[in-house]
Write a protein that holds these residues in place. Structure first.
Motif, short mmCIF file in Angstrom:
data_model
loop_
_atom_site.label_atom_id
_atom_site.label_comp_id
_atom_site.label_asym_id
_atom_site.label_seq_id
_atom_site.Cartn_x
_atom_site.Cartn_y
_atom_site.Cartn_z
N LEU A 172 44.54 17.66 97.09
CA LEU A 172 45.74 18.47 96.92
C LEU A 172 46.92 17.63 97.38
N ARG A 173 47.95 17.54 96.54
CA ARG A 173 49.10 16.71 96.88
C ARG A 173 50.40 17.38 96.46
N ALA A 174 51.50 16.86 96.99
CA ALA A 174 52.82 17.39 96.65
C ALA A 174 53.16 17.05 95.21
N LEU A 175 54.09 17.80 94.65
CA LEU A 175 54.59 17.53 93.31
C LEU A 175 55.31 16.19 93.26
N ALA A 195 62.13 27.64 101.80
CA ALA A 195 61.69 27.73 100.41
C ALA A 195 60.81 28.95 100.15
N LYS A 196 60.01 29.34 101.13
CA LYS A 196 59.07 30.46 101.01
C LYS A 196 58.02 30.23 99.93
N GLN A 197 57.85 28.98 99.52
CA GLN A 197 56.82 28.66 98.53
C GLN A 197 56.41 27.20 98.67
N LEU A 198 55.22 26.92 98.19
CA LEU A 198 54.69 25.56 98.19
C LEU A 198 53.77 25.42 96.98
N ARG A 199 54.03 24.43 96.14
CA ARG A 199 53.15 24.14 95.02
C ARG A 199 52.50 22.80 95.28
N LEU A 200 51.17 22.78 95.17
CA LEU A 200 50.40 21.54 95.31
C LEU A 200 49.67 21.28 94.01
N VAL A 201 49.56 20.01 93.67
CA VAL A 201 48.85 19.59 92.47
C VAL A 201 47.39 19.35 92.86
N ASP A 232 41.65 15.18 90.64
CA ASP A 232 40.28 14.68 90.74
C ASP A 232 40.31 13.23 90.25
N ASN A 233 40.08 12.30 91.15
CA ASN A 233 40.12 10.87 90.82
C ASN A 233 41.41 10.49 90.08
N GLY A 234 42.54 10.97 90.58
CA GLY A 234 43.84 10.62 90.01
C GLY A 234 44.22 11.41 88.77
N GLN A 235 43.35 12.29 88.30
CA GLN A 235 43.64 13.08 87.11
C GLN A 235 44.09 14.48 87.52
N THR A 236 45.23 14.92 86.99
CA THR A 236 45.75 16.26 87.30
C THR A 236 44.93 17.30 86.55
N VAL A 237 44.37 18.25 87.32
CA VAL A 237 43.55 19.30 86.71
C VAL A 237 44.16 20.68 86.86
N GLY A 238 45.20 20.82 87.69
CA GLY A 238 45.84 22.11 87.87
C GLY A 238 46.80 22.09 89.03
N CYS A 239 47.20 23.29 89.43
CA CYS A 239 48.08 23.42 90.59
C CYS A 239 47.71 24.70 91.34
N ILE A 240 48.08 24.71 92.60
CA ILE A 240 47.81 25.87 93.45
C ILE A 240 49.07 26.15 94.25
N ASP A 241 49.42 27.42 94.34
CA ASP A 241 50.68 27.82 94.97
C ASP A 241 50.47 28.72 96.16
N LEU A 242 51.34 28.54 97.14
CA LEU A 242 51.57 29.54 98.17
C LEU A 242 52.94 30.09 97.87
N CYS A 243 53.08 31.39 97.82
CA CYS A 243 54.39 31.99 97.56
C CYS A 243 54.58 33.18 98.49
#
Length: 167
Positions: free
Chosen positions: A6-9, A56-62, A65-76
């Motif tokens: 999980l990483r920052a945008l 911000a009241k939110q956080l989006r993480l990418v 998997d092995n450098g390939q973007t498969v989705g995102c997950i949010d805290l809001c």
């Protein structure tokens, strides 16, 4: 279980975000009502790096998997005073049903527990979205209620199920 990161945008995420945010089939769950331009999304990525979670009241993480973007997950709706937030997840259509969502939710829960001192997380899921209901139950969330007729889509009112997980 899958090993993900999980990483920052980053600005390089613009194409994936543009595709996801403009997929009208996802608008009900994301509460969107209009398309996003690449310019708007680029500004969001840039500006989100400057705010703390309390502001911000939110956080989006990418999800990678092995450098390939498969989705995102949010805290809001992050509430730092009451140590709680809502969680949402999107897995790209090409990567669904491969364990990425489970790994990402469990990873985010651990991050919330260890680094954000969250007390609880909740998820709101369309009642008809059986795969997501099962996913959150698998990740230790408990059904706590129903919002009746909460979304209006395709000339129909739809219920939303509320799931909760203590940290």
């Amino acid at each position: 279980m899958r090993k993900i990161h999980l990483r920052a945008l980053e600005p390089t995420d613009i194409e994936s975000m543009y595709r996801w945010e403009n997929d009208e089939t996802l608008w009900t769950t994301s509460n969107a009502h209009a398309p996003f331009s690449k310019h708007m999304l680029t500004q969001y990525i840039i500006e989100s790096q400057h705010y703390d979670l309390q502001t911000a009241k939110q956080l989006r993480l990418v999800i990678e998997d092995n450098g390939q973007t498969v989705g995102c997950i949010d805290l809001c709706n992050i509430d730092v005073f009451n140590h709680r937030a809502e969680i949402g997840i999107l897995i790209d259509k090409d990567f669904r049903r491969k364990g990425y969502a489970t790994a990402a939710i469990l990873g985010l829960c651990e991050y919330c527990r260890q680094h954000l001192q969250m007390h609880q997380l909740c998820a709101e899921i369309l009642a008809e979205n059986e795969p997501s209901l099962r996913l959150f139950e698998k990740c230790g969330f408990t059904h706590t209620g129903t919002k009746k007729d909460w979304f209006f889509e395709n000339e129909q009112w739809k219920d939303v199920e509320i799931y909760y997980k203590p940290m």
